[in-house]
Design a protein around this motif. Structure first.
Motif, PDB file in Angstrom:
ATOM      1  N   GLU A  28       0.795  -1.232   0.000  1.00 19.06           N
ATOM      2  CA  GLU A  28       0.000   0.000   0.000  1.00 19.06           C
ATOM      3  C   GLU A  28       0.827   1.282   0.000  1.00 19.06           C
ATOM      4  N   PHE A  29       2.121   1.175   0.310  1.00 20.08           N
ATOM      5  CA  PHE A  29       2.931   2.397   0.383  1.00 20.08           C
ATOM      6  C   PHE A  29       2.965   3.129  -0.953  1.00 20.08           C
ATOM      7  N   ALA A  30       2.946   2.371  -2.062  1.00 27.03           N
ATOM      8  CA  ALA A  30       3.039   2.984  -3.378  1.00 27.03           C
ATOM      9  C   ALA A  30       1.853   3.920  -3.648  1.00 27.03           C
ATOM     10  N   GLU A  31       0.716   3.663  -3.014  1.00 27.82           N
ATOM     11  CA  GLU A  31      -0.451   4.528  -3.215  1.00 27.82           C
ATOM     12  C   GLU A  31      -0.718   5.408  -1.999  1.00 27.82           C
ATOM     13  N   THR A  32       0.348   5.653  -1.223  1.00 28.81           N
ATOM     14  CA  THR A  32       0.210   6.437   0.001  1.00 28.81           C
ATOM     15  C   THR A  32       0.867   7.800  -0.192  1.00 28.81           C
ATOM     16  N   ASP A  33       0.211   8.855   0.330  1.00 27.33           N
ATOM     17  CA  ASP A  33       0.766  10.200   0.159  1.00 27.33           C
ATOM     18  C   ASP A  33       1.923  10.449   1.105  1.00 27.33           C
ATOM     19  N   VAL A  34       1.720  10.107   2.375  1.00 28.12           N
ATOM     20  CA  VAL A  34       2.774  10.382   3.351  1.00 28.12           C
ATOM     21  C   VAL A  34       3.035   9.143   4.209  1.00 28.12           C
ATOM     22  N   ALA A  35       4.332   8.796   4.317  1.00 28.87           N
ATOM     23  CA  ALA A  35       4.737   7.805   5.313  1.00 28.87           C
ATOM     24  C   ALA A  35       5.379   8.582   6.451  1.00 28.87           C
ATOM     25  N   LEU A  36       4.828   8.461   7.653  1.00 37.30           N
ATOM     26  CA  LEU A  36       5.344   9.210   8.805  1.00 37.30           C
ATOM     27  C   LEU A  36       6.135   8.249   9.679  1.00 37.30           C
ATOM     28  N   ILE A  37       7.453   8.435   9.700  1.00 33.88           N
ATOM     29  CA  ILE A  37       8.320   7.546  10.476  1.00 33.88           C
ATOM     30  C   ILE A  37       8.582   8.178  11.838  1.00 33.88           C
ATOM     31  N   VAL A  38       8.258   7.454  12.897  1.00 42.37           N
ATOM     32  CA  VAL A  38       8.506   7.982  14.239  1.00 42.37           C
ATOM     33  C   VAL A  38       9.497   7.062  14.955  1.00 42.37           C
ATOM     34  N   GLY A  39      10.752   7.470  14.954  1.00 41.74           N
ATOM     35  CA  GLY A  39      11.757   6.711  15.690  1.00 41.74           C
ATOM     36  C   GLY A  39      12.055   5.335  15.137  1.00 41.74           C
ATOM     37  N   ALA A  40      11.989   5.180  13.817  1.00 38.01           N
ATOM     38  CA  ALA A  40      12.342   3.894  13.210  1.00 38.01           C
ATOM     39  C   ALA A  40      13.423   4.132  12.170  1.00 38.01           C
ATOM     40  N   CYS A  41      14.385   3.221  12.075  1.00 39.62           N
ATOM     41  CA  CYS A  41      15.426   3.407  11.061  1.00 39.62           C
ATOM     42  C   CYS A  41      15.700   2.125  10.283  1.00 39.62           C
TER      43      CYS A  41
END
Lengths: 478, 92
Positions: free
Chosen positions: A393-406
């Protein structure tokens, strides 16, 4: 009571226990299952005491130990802050290990007639596993509580020391079968195993903690099962074996999620440090190590656009987003930013954005760590998705919000060969139209592999304490 | 010998059942599951209490009481904290 009736009662209790575990499919079912398992254990204790009543001269002491400790345990676990759960679980596990150790020693050293070979062998295993899980769990608990260094500690000759201790343990166990009092052999075995457990545990750290925790969980179960063989109690054997196998499965699930073998993780620090050194030598990334508050690379590479500060750009892309996927990591736990994360997501949801959470299987420091933190912050658990269910689903997602992940979003795992995380399945955060990174700094995650996401044109970097960053984002959006 | 056989069967059957059950637990319940099985592993409390069913000298009594206390801490704490965690999982 005759033997057939005894067996029937035991089987009934085990069935209740199993039915309890089988309810762990949904959170509501699990709540009921937890109560069923507790009830099964209560019955098991009652039945055991009915068959072999406590001597009246001993009753006061036993009752006191039981009541005082139960009260203390209840008070601690009813009050403790959820962020300290990993450390508490490890501590409790250690207490269970020590109990198995003490039971086996008392049983063997006070037994009137000479114990049989089976009982002696089982006691040796029980003492050894009990001692090693006790010291190992205490180290893990201190690591998780931040009282000692979380990264692996490797001492010179670590492998040789472990092998030497294992050999010494085997020798001490063999001495138990010599005629005479086995107590001194058991006590030496206990001390040697304590050292082994500590040395074993200290070398595993950081993102490998979920594996260590579930492995120790499995080992305590095994210690309990062997304790059951020593006293010839079927219920104890059954309970211990269920825990041992369940802990082992969780361990393997965690290993698979990292695409590493159990041996590789147990060998921890050393193998890791080697891979780490070679990867930082081959993956050089001067752009990534540049000063974080400087203008982001996208601003630098497109000078024709007005240079907005990253916070405003992040707010703009969040405001425009139709679909948002939040990716929490251990950094969210450290910053205790779960409420802010959820508040931001809820705010956008109210504005009509579709919000989902993507949780990597080994995000955090114990299996399912992120789920507990987000549940505490009142997230509807239907919005939490496992990696395989959401990655497309990421390909059709506007924003990925990463909180403290690397590491769990590092595309290098797929794109680069020979790094410590190569081949590890990761969340495809980089496929989203823009990626907002709320991490503490630009340093690589536990694996030491620099994250190429940070230099992509669609990345918006908001380095700093995630709790503060998210609070300012919320303020900006209001 | 038949006792040993029974114990082996119980051990093997329980391991197999544990394996079959746990493989189906969803990831979001992994922490509560671990915390609950952690509590179950403190079933050593049965063995610890049974020590008091026979005569012991004082040093042994102290050790046995410590075993009861430790196992009780694990079992009561484990089930309590698991219940607390599960209560937080909500569906709006």
């Amino acid at each position: 009571m005759n033997n057939a009736a005894n067996i029937a009662v035991d089987i009934a209790i085990i069935l209740v226990l199993i039915a309890g575990i089988a309810r762990f499919r949904t959170p509501a079912g699990a709540r009921f299952g937890n109560a069923m398992a507790a009830l099964a254990l209560l019955f098991a204790v009652a039945v055991a005491l009915y068959r072999n009543p406590i001597l009246s001269s001993n009753a006061a002491l036993a009752a006191f130990a039981l009541a005082a400790s139960s009260l203390a345990a209840w008070r601690v676990s009813a009050k403790i802050n959820m962020t300290r759960i990993p450390s508490l679980v490890a501590f409790q596990n250690g207490a269970g290990g020590l109990a198995a150790l003490l039971v086996a020693i008392v049983e063997m050293s006070s037994a009137g007639p000479a114990p049989g070979a089976v009982a002696s062998a089982a006691a040796a295993v029980s003492v050894s596993l009990g001692a090693a899980t006790f010291s190992g769990s205490m180290i893990a608990s201190l690591k998780l509580a931040g009282k000692i260094r979380q990264t692996p500690t490797v001492v010179p000759g670590h492998n040789i020391a472990l092998l030497g201790l294992a050999a010494a343990c085997a020798a001490a166990a063999a001495l138990m079968f010599a005629p005479g009092d086995p107590t001194s052999a058991l006590v030496s075995l206990a001390f040697l195993s304590l050292a082994f457990g500590a040395l074993f545990s200290i070398r595993i750290g950081g993102a490998d903690m979920p594996v260590l925790i579930s492995f120790l969980n499995s080992a305590t179960g095994m210690a309990a099962a062997f304790c059951g063989i020593v006293i010839q109690n079927r219920l104890l054997i059954a309970c211990g074996a269920v825990v041992a196998s369940s802990g082992f499965i969780l361990t393997m699930v965690m290993c698979r999620a990292m695409n590493r073998s159990l041996m590789n993780i147990i060998a921890g620090g050393k193998a890791f440090a080697r891979a780490h050194a070679s990867s930082s030598a081959t993956v050089s990334s001067p752009e990534i190590t540049a000063a974080p508050p400087a203008p982001t690379p996208v601003a630098a590479s497109q000078p024709e656009q007005p240079v907005a500060d990253p916070l405003s750009r992040a707010a703009d892309s969040l405001r425009a987003a139709k679909k948002l996927i939040v990716i929490p990591g251990y950094g969210m736990a450290i910053a205790q930013a779960q409420s802010e994360t959820v508040a931001l997501a809820a705010m956008l949801e109210q504005a009509g954005t579709e919000v989902k959470y993507a949780v990597h299987p080994v995000a955090g420091r114990m299996p399912g760590h992120m789920h507990v933190l987000l549940a505490e912050a009142d997230v509807d658990y239907d919005k939490l998705f496992e990696m395989d269910d959401i990655n497309a689903e990421f390909a059709e997602t506007d924003v990925a919000l990463i909180v403290g992940a690397c590491d769990v979003v590092n595309p290098a795992a797929k794109e680069k060969e020979g790094t410590p995380i190569s081949g590890m399945p990761v969340l495809n955060a980089g496929d989203a139209r823009s990626v907002i990174v709320c991490n503490f700094d630009d340093k690589p995650g536990y694996s030491g592999v620099p994250n190429p996401l940070y230099v992509r044109p669609n990345a918006i970097l908001l380095f700093g304490d995630a709790k503060t960053t998210l609070a300012s984002l919320i303020a900006k959006l209001q | 010998m038949s006792d040993l056989l029974v114990m082996l069967v119980v051990f093997a059957a329980s391991s197999a059942i544990g394996y079959a059950l746990i493989s189906k637990v969803p990831q979001r319940l992994h922490t509560p599951l671990m915390s609950m099985t952690n509590a179950i592993s403190a079933s050593t409390i049965i063995a610890a209490l049974l020590l008091f069913s026979s005569k012991m000298d004082s040093p042994h009594k102290v050790l046995a009481a410590a075993a009861v206390a430790l196992a009780a801490f694990n079992v009561v704490g484990g089930f309590t904290v698991t219940g607390r965690m599960l209560k937080m999982f909500k569906k709006q």
